[in-house]
Design an enzyme around this catalytic site. Structure first.
Site, short mmCIF file in Angstrom:
data_model
loop_
_atom_site.label_atom_id
_atom_site.label_comp_id
_atom_site.label_asym_id
_atom_site.label_seq_id
_atom_site.Cartn_x
_atom_site.Cartn_y
_atom_site.Cartn_z
N HIS A 57 0.83 -1.20 0.00
CA HIS A 57 0.00 0.00 0.00
C HIS A 57 0.87 1.25 0.00
O HIS A 57 2.06 1.20 0.33
CB HIS A 57 -0.94 0.02 1.22
CG HIS A 57 -0.21 0.02 2.53
ND1 HIS A 57 0.28 -1.14 3.11
CD2 HIS A 57 0.14 1.02 3.39
CE1 HIS A 57 0.86 -0.86 4.25
NE2 HIS A 57 0.81 0.44 4.44
N ARG A 99 9.88 -1.77 2.43
CA ARG A 99 9.55 -0.85 1.34
C ARG A 99 9.72 -1.51 -0.02
O ARG A 99 10.63 -2.30 -0.22
CB ARG A 99 10.40 0.41 1.46
CG ARG A 99 10.07 1.20 2.72
CD ARG A 99 10.99 2.38 2.94
NE ARG A 99 10.54 3.16 4.11
CZ ARG A 99 10.87 2.86 5.36
NH1 ARG A 99 11.66 1.84 5.61
NH2 ARG A 99 10.41 3.59 6.35
#
Length: 393
Positions: A261, A280
């Site tokens: 997300h 990440r």
């Protein structure tokens, strides 16, 4: 209960105006990304507790207050389940630019990863350190303004159609891969290929894709905006694999383990388990641990489940989630309405986002918050909007 003094985090992606406008103060010109409410050691809230004789004591951090008497502040059930710490962190989040494309581990994954890095003596402040604690990080974002984000994988056919529509030759291998395998395998293979591609070639592809998205507009325009903030970043291509979501004020998204997300724009109330564990995928200058990322990501297409609160007879509107660490609800208080009792055998943070409600005898304005220890009798009244954060179980 105690009025909280909270810290604004000036991350580069933050809006320069959204939090100041809510607080009714002049902007500083610097990004103001998050206002933290809780006992996270990185920026704990502060309070002044009044003694039984009515004398104000010294200013203390909320984590110091909790550490002095965990069972009194948190309640026995919370301490037994989560230990002597506040298990959630509440925030105002103001995105003026995209946050990093990211994913959070599950509880077992977090414990395993943390123990591994501890065993290998990876310094806690090392740029390549992934696991800062042995906890998972489910989170919920509730929009206060129109709010835009990316959440979960789209169907590979939809992602392929988006890439093909840009007409960029160097995206064609990804388009072909998205149609050549079962959906989970296709998503895994394409994300692996995107993150493993040669940086210079990736940058050229991203720049061409951004120019095409700018020219064509419509549903493709967001990718031009993302690339504007992160030129040449492989996360721009990875973003095309995800659902694009627009929340209206009062709507929310729950993000569980393994769901990729990124928040792109808007102001919201965010609540999460008290953890720093983030892997990440892109849209960041920070370290991307590709092997660990691929171990944690859930490669399955999902429809982003937009949450709307469920109202109870008391007027409390609850955002239902499976998280044990937190429970978020909202009150829209009307003039002349009876006060609503909020006593609970768990710690609470009450946050005002509109109007001038009262928590007990404490008057609140937008952005103001209070901490209510477990079992403390309290009620809310007046006019305005109040968010209630507490433990989920």
């Amino acid at each position: 209960m105690d009025r909280l003094s909270n810290t604004v985090r000036p991350y580069a992606w933050g809006s320069t105006t959204a939090i100041p406008e809510l607080l009714g103060v002049a902007p500083t010109g610097e990004p103001q990304a998050e206002l933290w409410m809780g006992a996270h050691p990185g920026a704990p809230s502060r309070l002044v507790r009044t003694s039984a004789t009515g004398e104000p004591g010294p200013e203390q951090s909320l984590n110091e207050v909790i550490a002095a008497d965990p069972e009194r502040e948190l309640g026995r059930a919370t301490v037994e389940k989560f230990g002597p710490r506040l298990p959630f962190l509440l925030k105002l989040l103001a995105a003026g630019a995209p946050l990093s494309l990211q994913v959070h581990p599950g509880l077992a994954q977090a414990r395993q990863g943390y123990e591994d890095e501890e065993r290998r003596a990876v310094p806690m402040d090392a740029p390549h350190r992934t696991y800062k604690d042995p906890n998972h990080k489910p989170e919920l974002i509730c929009a206060l303004t129109p709010f835009v984000g990316l959440c979960g994988f789209r169907r590979p056919a939809e992602a392929a159609a988006t890439m093909a529509a840009l007409g960029v030759d160097s995206l064609k291998p990804y388009v072909d891969l998205l149609g050549a395998h079962p959906e989970e395998a296709a998503l895994r293979e394409v994300l692996t290929a995107i993150l493993g591609a040669e940086p210079a070639k990736t940058a050229e592809t991203v720049n061409e894709a951004a120019a095409a998205a700018q020219r064509l507009g419509g549903a493709l325009a967001p990718y031009a905006r993302i690339a504007h903030h992160f030129p040449g970043d492989p996360g721009v291509i990875a973003a095309m694999l995800l659902n694009y979501v627009e929340l209206q004020p009062g709507e929310a998204l729950f993000l569980g383990a393994g769901v990729p997300h990124a928040y792109l724009d808007g102001l919201g109330v965010e609540i999460m388990a008290n953890s720093d564990n983030v892997l990440r995928c892109g849209l960041t200058p920070k370290h991307v641990d590709v092997p660990e990322l691929l171990r944690v990501v859930r490669f399955e297409p999902t429809e982003p489940g937009v949450l709307r609160p469920e109202a109870s007879p008391s007027g409390e509107e609850l955002y239902e989630t499976p998280a044990d660490e937190f429970r978020l609800s909202r009150f829209d208080l009307s003039p002349g309405a009876e006060p609503v009792g909020l006593t609970r055998d768990a710690p609470q943070i009450l946050l005002c986002t509109a109007g001038a409600p009262k928590a007990g005898a404490i008057g609140l304005t937008p952005g103001a918050s209070v901490f209510v220890p477990a079992g403390e009798a309290t009620e809310v009244s007046g006019t305005g909007t109040l968010f209630r954060a507490t433990v989920g179980v």
